[in-house]
Design a protein around this motif. Structure first.
Motif, mmCIF file in Angstrom:
data_model
loop_
_atom_site.group_PDB
_atom_site.id
_atom_site.type_symbol
_atom_site.label_atom_id
_atom_site.label_comp_id
_atom_site.label_asym_id
_atom_site.label_seq_id
_atom_site.Cartn_x
_atom_site.Cartn_y
_atom_site.Cartn_z
ATOM 1 N N PHE A 357 0.815 -1.323 0.103
ATOM 2 C CA PHE A 357 0.050 0.011 -0.183
ATOM 3 C C PHE A 357 0.684 1.261 0.092
ATOM 4 C CE2 PHE A 357 -2.448 -3.227 2.300
ATOM 5 C CZ PHE A 357 -3.774 -3.123 1.662
ATOM 6 N N SER A 358 0.198 2.389 -0.520
ATOM 7 C CA SER A 358 0.928 3.538 -0.282
ATOM 8 C C SER A 358 -0.335 4.487 0.063
ATOM 9 C CB SER A 358 1.396 4.371 -1.510
ATOM 10 O OG SER A 358 1.735 5.584 -1.489
ATOM 11 N N CYS A 359 -0.091 5.148 1.285
ATOM 12 C CA CYS A 359 -1.240 6.543 1.510
ATOM 13 C C CYS A 359 -0.590 7.698 1.399
ATOM 14 C CB CYS A 359 -1.714 6.035 3.141
ATOM 15 S SG CYS A 359 -0.254 6.424 4.344
ATOM 16 N N SER A 360 0.275 7.918 0.638
ATOM 17 C CA SER A 360 0.867 9.165 0.225
ATOM 18 C C SER A 360 0.158 9.853 -0.954
ATOM 19 C CB SER A 360 2.105 9.187 -0.283
ATOM 20 O OG SER A 360 3.068 8.558 0.717
ATOM 21 N N GLN A 361 -0.679 10.883 -0.641
ATOM 22 C CA GLN A 361 -1.800 11.577 -1.742
ATOM 23 C C GLN A 361 -0.898 11.924 -2.866
ATOM 24 O OE1 GLN A 361 -2.107 15.067 -2.260
ATOM 25 N NE2 GLN A 361 -3.442 14.519 -4.020
ATOM 26 N N VAL A 362 0.427 12.490 -2.727
ATOM 27 C CA VAL A 362 1.120 12.836 -4.029
ATOM 28 C C VAL A 362 1.884 11.868 -4.480
ATOM 29 C CG1 VAL A 362 1.641 15.063 -2.850
ATOM 30 C CG2 VAL A 362 3.195 13.390 -2.388
ATOM 31 N N VAL A 363 1.685 10.434 -4.285
ATOM 32 C CA VAL A 363 2.221 9.646 -5.051
ATOM 33 C C VAL A 363 0.983 9.132 -5.780
ATOM 34 C CG1 VAL A 363 3.295 7.143 -5.010
ATOM 35 C CG2 VAL A 363 4.129 9.030 -3.292
ATOM 36 N N THR A 364 1.085 9.164 -7.081
ATOM 37 C CA THR A 364 -0.215 8.700 -7.764
ATOM 38 C C THR A 364 -0.288 7.059 -7.907
ATOM 39 O OG1 THR A 364 0.836 8.769 -9.805
ATOM 40 C CG2 THR A 364 -0.278 10.902 -9.150
ATOM 41 N N PRO A 365 -1.528 6.664 -8.412
ATOM 42 C CA PRO A 365 -1.295 5.054 -8.421
ATOM 43 C C PRO A 365 -0.518 4.777 -9.530
ATOM 44 C CG PRO A 365 -3.674 5.944 -8.378
ATOM 45 C CD PRO A 365 -2.523 7.153 -8.451
ATOM 46 N N GLU A 366 0.012 5.508 -10.450
ATOM 47 C CA GLU A 366 0.770 5.501 -11.683
ATOM 48 C C GLU A 366 2.368 5.289 -11.092
ATOM 49 O OE1 GLU A 366 -2.708 6.313 -13.163
ATOM 50 O OE2 GLU A 366 -1.493 7.391 -11.991
ATOM 51 N N HIS A 367 2.589 6.257 -10.258
ATOM 52 C CA HIS A 367 4.050 6.478 -9.410
ATOM 53 C C HIS A 367 4.157 5.157 -8.719
ATOM 54 C CE1 HIS A 367 3.645 10.805 -9.941
ATOM 55 N NE2 HIS A 367 4.512 10.405 -10.583
ATOM 56 N N PHE A 368 3.153 4.686 -8.037
ATOM 57 C CA PHE A 368 3.255 3.625 -6.761
ATOM 58 C C PHE A 368 3.366 2.345 -7.676
ATOM 59 C CE2 PHE A 368 1.253 0.284 -4.309
ATOM 60 C CZ PHE A 368 2.011 0.346 -3.153
ATOM 61 N N THR A 369 2.490 2.030 -8.690
ATOM 62 C CA THR A 369 2.713 0.758 -9.639
ATOM 63 C C THR A 369 4.156 0.843 -10.017
ATOM 64 O OG1 THR A 369 0.200 0.830 -10.049
ATOM 65 C CG2 THR A 369 1.708 -0.607 -11.489
ATOM 66 N N GLY A 370 4.484 1.717 -10.653
ATOM 67 C CA GLY A 370 5.939 1.911 -11.281
ATOM 68 C C GLY A 370 6.980 1.431 -10.177
ATOM 69 N N ALA A 371 6.904 1.966 -9.154
ATOM 70 C CA ALA A 371 7.688 1.623 -7.972
ATOM 71 C C ALA A 371 7.860 -0.084 -7.624
ATOM 72 C CB ALA A 371 7.630 2.464 -6.770
ATOM 73 N N VAL A 372 6.595 -0.496 -7.469
ATOM 74 C CA VAL A 372 6.381 -1.838 -7.319
ATOM 75 C C VAL A 372 7.092 -2.658 -8.378
ATOM 76 C CG1 VAL A 372 4.953 -3.718 -6.734
ATOM 77 C CG2 VAL A 372 4.641 -1.407 -5.837
ATOM 78 N N THR A 373 6.685 -2.180 -9.713
ATOM 79 C CA THR A 373 7.279 -2.823 -10.730
ATOM 80 C C THR A 373 8.626 -2.811 -10.934
ATOM 81 O OG1 THR A 373 5.262 -2.168 -12.180
ATOM 82 C CG2 THR A 373 6.967 -2.783 -13.362
ATOM 83 N N ALA A 374 9.340 -1.678 -10.592
ATOM 84 C CA ALA A 374 10.760 -1.740 -10.646
ATOM 85 C C ALA A 374 11.401 -2.688 -9.624
ATOM 86 C CB ALA A 374 11.262 -0.209 -10.186
ATOM 87 N N ALA A 375 10.941 -2.887 -8.327
ATOM 88 C CA ALA A 375 11.255 -3.912 -7.491
ATOM 89 C C ALA A 375 11.026 -5.194 -8.058
ATOM 90 C CB ALA A 375 10.488 -3.659 -6.109
ATOM 91 N N ALA A 376 9.961 -5.538 -8.792
ATOM 92 C CA ALA A 376 9.789 -6.929 -9.404
ATOM 93 C C ALA A 376 10.584 -7.238 -10.410
ATOM 94 C CB ALA A 376 8.247 -6.919 -9.946
ATOM 95 N N ILE A 377 10.953 -5.993 -11.166
ATOM 96 C CA ILE A 377 11.863 -6.420 -12.191
ATOM 97 C C ILE A 377 13.535 -6.805 -11.560
ATOM 98 C CG2 ILE A 377 13.546 -5.218 -14.117
ATOM 99 C CD1 ILE A 377 10.938 -3.739 -14.636
ATOM 100 N N GLU A 378 13.606 -6.119 -10.457
ATOM 101 C CA GLU A 378 15.009 -6.236 -10.061
ATOM 102 C C GLU A 378 14.877 -7.816 -9.305
ATOM 103 O OE1 GLU A 378 18.062 -3.955 -6.786
ATOM 104 O OE2 GLU A 378 16.739 -2.948 -8.174
ATOM 105 N N SER A 379 13.928 -8.120 -8.667
ATOM 106 C CA SER A 379 13.748 -9.426 -8.028
ATOM 107 C C SER A 379 14.037 -10.613 -8.994
ATOM 108 C CB SER A 379 12.554 -9.629 -7.272
ATOM 109 O OG SER A 379 11.303 -9.865 -8.144
#
Length: 415
Positions: A357-379
């Motif tokens: 989850f992210s509850c940071s209002q300034v972090v959009t769903p696209e930003h958050f999904t991008g961060a999780v995707t970057a972690a997935a790629i590295e894993s």
């Protein structure tokens, strides 16, 4: 008590530039300082102060809205599109409408055993037309939290509105505005929390059959993360007979659901000793599903715990506090979400799930999904998204105010 009757002619007039009128006519509830052409002050009046009511008009004197004056980049937060004759009546009507919505959602039933829960959000700021005001209901106690001087100055009217909709079911009204007001207000006086009316009879709430003790006086926000109710219920079905890690656990919401649903092992981690104390109390308050289940709590930094634990988990919850409070911190927040998710991917068993989850209002769903995707790629792991999550319907947002959407989440299946 602030004067309830309003004579629009006596309010300061915030006159908008001709090209800035359309946003208001599209019902966006924020008016930025750059949209203002000038301010007209009526005779025998003064410049508006933070939280004062103002009238918003076009250059041709057409009344667009009534709202609360602010001293930051958001110059006016709209209370009503148009003029209002009575502020107390306006507040009462909006609280009544908010209550009616929660009735429609099936959250307000008073019969023992009938409701899904007896704790929920009654007023969600701009989503319910009351900008900067949060009201959460905890089994007879309404906890209010103001994020601006506007409605903070009308707390007596808020109490009256709550009494009208709840009647004898209302035991107490607690004001939990000190932290937000001391941080955001330009007023020099210090703000203090306290009961505005009544005294609570108990502090235990029920949510989908689970019991929780709520400490609204000391706890974070209004005392409980009501916005995760539906996600806790969803998580329960993935936790059965599993090894579970609940990070940033606060008062143990996800942990309680996992234990009552039959999780084999649950580890609850939070850097706050008080949070772990609440977690242990709530675990003890709820009978476990089977004998032999294990719950263990840790006062620890989550990143360090993930680095050092040898346990391989089948289900992990990542529900951190907001990593970014403003736009300048957004990049660092996105990087933190990536690190956190990558660390959890290293501790999840094949076939396991991660609720992130992210509850940071300034972090959009696209930003958050991008961060999780970057972690997935590295894993390097195969990962599927099972669910896209957001805030529940009692945390509704106005279609005209997308900024009200703050909670976003993903359920990942990791192979």
């Amino acid at each position: 008590m602030v004067q309830s009757l309003i004579a629009p002619a006596n309010l300061p007039r915030v006159i908008l530039h001709r090209r800035k009128v359309d946003a208001v006519k599209r019902f966006h509830p924020w008016i930025f300082s750059g949209a203002i052409r000038n301010i007209e002050i009526p005779p025998h009046s003064t410049e508006p102060q933070e939280g004062d009511l103002v009238l918003v008009t076009t250059e041709g004197a057409e009344i667009l809205a009534t709202g609360f004056w602010g001293t930051g980049s958001i110059a006016v937060k709209v209370l009503e599109f148009g003029a209002i004759p009575n502020i107390n009546q306006c507040i009462a009507q909006k609280i009544a409408k908010a209550f009616a919505v929660r009735q429609t959602l099936g959250l307000t039933a008073q019969t023992e055993g009938a409701p899904v829960t007896n704790c929920y959000r009654l007023v969600n700021s701009e989503g319910d037309g009351l900008p900067g005001l949060i009201i959460d209901w905890y089994n007879g106690t309404a906890v209010i939290q103001s994020h601006g001087m506007g409605l903070y100055q009308h707390r007596e009217a808020i109490v009256a509105g709550l009494q009208q909709v709840y009647g004898t079911a209302l035991q107490a009204v607690y004001d939990k505005s000190a932290a937000t007001m001391n941080r955001k207000s330009t007023h020099k006086s210090a703000f203090a929390d306290g009961y505005l009316w009544g005294q609570p009879e108990n502090s235990i709430v029920t949510e989908y059959g689970r019991k929780f003790t709520i400490d609204w006086e000391v706890g974070q926000k209004t005392g409980f993360f009501v916005d995760q109710r539906e996600h806790r219920q969803l998580f329960a079905q993935y936790a059965r007979h599993k090894k579970v890690l609940n990070t940033f656990c606060y008062s143990g919401g996800f942990s309680v659901y996992a234990m009552t649903e039959g999780a084999q092992l649950v580890h609850s981690v939070d850097s706050s000793a008080k949070a772990i104390e609440w977690t242990n109390q709530n675990i003890a308050l709820n009978p476990t599903a089977h004998q032999g289940q294990i719950h263990e709590s840790y006062v620890a930094d989550v990143f360090n715990f993930l680095k050092n634990t040898d346990t391989e988990y089948n289900a992990i919850v990542l529900d951190p506090p907001a990593f970014a409070k403003n736009l300048t911190a957004r990049h660092q927040a996105v990087q933190a979400y990536k690190r956190l998710n990558l660390a959890s991917l290293e501790k999840i068993a094949s076939g396991g799930v991660i609720f992130t989850f992210s509850c940071s209002q300034v972090v959009t769903p696209e930003h958050f999904t991008g961060a999780v995707t970057a972690a997935a790629i590295e894993s390097g792991k195969t990962i599927r998204i099972l669910h896209h999550l957001t805030q529940p319907p009692d945390h509704a947002t106005s279609i005209y105010h997308p900024e009200g959407l703050y909670l976003k989440g993903l359920v990942l299946l990791v192979e």
